[in-house]
Design a protein around this motif. Structure first.
Motif: not given
Length: 194
Positions: A51-75
């Protein structure tokens, strides 16, 4: 590097260490946030970074989901937000928020930065880790939270006031006036400190 970028990095480091310390069987442990387990806490933090990226019209980069790998998703989302904070033009851009117009870096600091501290406590409690918050963060959060006007605090405590399913604070939990500041902060935001 700004003070906000430094503070975010320190808080994100602490949260990341907590995620890394969670044992596989602990992800379903209940958290102090009534409707969430440990994995849900991390999922909330990851979503808020997006949500913090939205004002800049950005989206999170590709990553594992929290369901798959919480640490990788957060990083991954952490790197996205840190990149914004490290770019003076992006960090200084103005955006509209539920609390008025402010810079993107200020919104990150006051929303996801503070969430890292408070939900870091939730994750620690859910998984049996040390739940001691950084005293500097406790002092800063107490100062800003205790200064929230009563009408706005009531809105923060009203489920759905900031959107469907959004609950910022729970009902205040009374703690002794001479309790440690961390306990008073937790009580103020609706957590039972002990």
């Amino acid at each position: 590097m700004t003070e906000i970028a430094d503070r975010y990095r320190r808080r994100a480091d602490a949260f990341e260490r907590k995620i890394a310390a969670v044992r596989p069987e602990q992800w379903s442990n209940p958290s102090p946030c009534e409707a969430w387990n440990a994995r849900d806490v991390v999922d909330h933090i990851v979503a808020m970074h997006g949500y913090m990226l939205r004002p800049l019209d950005r989206e999170p980069g590709p990553a594992a989901s929290v369901g798959e790998d919480p640490l990788a998703a957060f990083r991954a989302v952490r790197a996205d937000v840190q990149a914004v904070l490290d770019d003076p033009d992006l960090a200084g851009a103005e955006c509209d928020t539920p609390l008025g117009r402010m810079t993107v870096e200020r919104q990150i600091d006051e929303v996801v930065g503070d969430d890292l501290v408070l939900h870091g406590w939730d994750l620690a409690r859910a998984t049996g880790q040390d739940d001691t918050m950084d005293p500097e963060d406790v002092t800063r959060l107490w100062s800003t939270t205790a200064a929230i006007p009563a009408d706005l605090m009531e809105k923060y405590r009203t489920p759905g006031a900031f959107g469907p399913g959004v609950e910022v604070f729970g009902p205040e939990v009374k703690v002794p006036v001479d309790a440690p500041l961390q306990d008073r902060l937790l009580g103020l935001i609706g957590r039972a400190p002990r």
